[in-house]
Design a protein around this motif. Structure first.
Motif, short mmCIF file in Angstrom:
data_model
loop_
_atom_site.label_atom_id
_atom_site.label_comp_id
_atom_site.label_asym_id
_atom_site.label_seq_id
_atom_site.Cartn_x
_atom_site.Cartn_y
_atom_site.Cartn_z
N ILE A 59 -96.42 75.98 -44.18
CA ILE A 59 -97.13 76.42 -42.98
C ILE A 59 -96.45 77.72 -42.58
O ILE A 59 -95.34 77.72 -42.05
CB ILE A 59 -97.04 75.38 -41.85
N ALA A 60 -97.08 78.82 -42.89
CA ALA A 60 -96.50 80.14 -42.68
C ALA A 60 -97.08 80.76 -41.42
O ALA A 60 -98.30 80.89 -41.29
CB ALA A 60 -96.77 81.04 -43.88
N ALA A 66 -99.96 84.02 -36.06
CA ALA A 66 -101.10 83.83 -36.97
C ALA A 66 -100.63 83.02 -38.17
O ALA A 66 -99.49 83.16 -38.62
CB ALA A 66 -101.65 85.18 -37.43
N LEU A 67 -101.52 82.16 -38.67
CA LEU A 67 -101.23 81.40 -39.88
C LEU A 67 -101.59 82.22 -41.10
O LEU A 67 -102.68 82.81 -41.16
CB LEU A 67 -102.06 80.12 -39.92
N ASP A 162 -106.26 77.66 -33.94
CA ASP A 162 -107.53 77.23 -34.56
C ASP A 162 -107.38 76.07 -35.53
O ASP A 162 -108.39 75.58 -36.05
CB ASP A 162 -108.19 78.41 -35.30
N VAL A 163 -106.16 75.61 -35.79
CA VAL A 163 -105.96 74.56 -36.80
C VAL A 163 -106.80 73.32 -36.53
O VAL A 163 -107.51 72.85 -37.43
CB VAL A 163 -104.46 74.21 -36.96
N PRO A 164 -106.79 72.74 -35.31
CA PRO A 164 -107.61 71.54 -35.10
C PRO A 164 -109.09 71.78 -35.41
O PRO A 164 -109.73 70.96 -36.07
CB PRO A 164 -107.39 71.21 -33.62
N ARG A 165 -109.61 72.91 -34.98
CA ARG A 165 -111.03 73.22 -35.24
C ARG A 165 -111.28 73.39 -36.73
O ARG A 165 -112.27 72.87 -37.27
CB ARG A 165 -111.43 74.49 -34.48
N LEU A 166 -110.39 74.10 -37.42
CA LEU A 166 -110.56 74.33 -38.85
C LEU A 166 -110.57 73.02 -39.64
O LEU A 166 -111.31 72.87 -40.61
CB LEU A 166 -109.47 75.26 -39.39
N LEU A 176 -103.33 67.59 -48.54
CA LEU A 176 -101.92 67.93 -48.35
C LEU A 176 -101.73 68.98 -47.26
O LEU A 176 -100.70 68.98 -46.58
CB LEU A 176 -101.30 68.38 -49.67
N ALA A 177 -102.71 69.83 -47.05
CA ALA A 177 -102.65 70.77 -45.93
C ALA A 177 -102.80 70.03 -44.61
O ALA A 177 -102.07 70.28 -43.64
CB ALA A 177 -103.72 71.85 -46.07
N VAL A 178 -103.74 69.08 -44.56
CA VAL A 178 -103.95 68.29 -43.34
C VAL A 178 -102.68 67.51 -43.02
O VAL A 178 -102.22 67.47 -41.87
CB VAL A 178 -105.17 67.37 -43.49
#
Length: 192
Positions: A59-60, A66-67, A162-166, A176-178
């Motif tokens: 997670i950068a 910004a991710l 924006d992570v939850p929305r994405l 694995l990202a989730v």
């Protein structure tokens, strides 16, 4: 009753391997079918095992919050996916070294700080490896990256908020990202 809040795990007997199957080496994964015996019924069963290198997912996050994410084609679903930078841990390489290397190779970004969030087993039903999750903070772009042969990666920046929305809208579907984002949230909650 125990004062511990952890549930007591039932005692299970191991499944003994009767025969090791022929191994097929596909470079990124070795696959074989073994014969094992059920310790409860004593019946034989075939079981597939996939031996892979350990993986890292990063997670950068830039100094601007910004991710740094990557989009790449995935052959299992014949489509591109929005994911975290990551890849294989090389033999003899520490997971944190692999995380920093993969981040820079895939994206051209370098972390100011790198923190381990833990590790998970991607699918212990038939895979032997672990996926190590790292949080890379204060990331700065230092190059155009150095993608490996067989990689075609597009780098994308997304607001961290924006992570939850994405995830909920199905833009991030790689499990694995989730899991990595969930681990980050659990770590943040534990610190409060």
């Amino acid at each position: 009753m125990s004062s511990s809040s952890e549930p007591k795990a039932p005692s299970l007997k191991p499944w003994l391997r009767l025969r090791r199957g022929l191994e097929h080496d596909f470079g990124v994964v070795k696959v074989r079918e073994d014969k094992v015996v059920d310790p409860r019924t004593q019946q034989e069963h075939p079981r597939v095992r996939m031996d892979c290198a350990d993986w890292v997912n990063v997670i950068a996050v830039t100094k601007q919050d910004a991710l740094v994410m990557v989009r790449q084609f995935r052959f299992g679903i014949d489509a591109s996916t929005l994911e975290l930078p990551g890849g294989c841990v090389e033999p003899g390489e520490a997971p944190e070294v692999a995380a920093a290397r993969e981040l820079e190779e895939e994206t051209g970004y370098r972390a100011g700080r790198l923190e381990s969030l833990g590790a998970v087993h991607p699918n212990p039903a038939f895979q032997s490896n672990q996926s190590h999750v790292f949080l890379a903070l204060d990331c700065e772009r230092v190059s155009d990256g150095h993608q490996d042969d067989g990689e075609d990666i597009a780098v994308e920046l997304h607001p961290r908020a924006d992570v939850p929305r994405l995830i909920l809208e199905g833009h991030i579907t790689h499990s694995l990202a989730v899991v990595a984002f969930f681990m980050e949230q659990l770590r943040a909650d534990a610190r409060r």
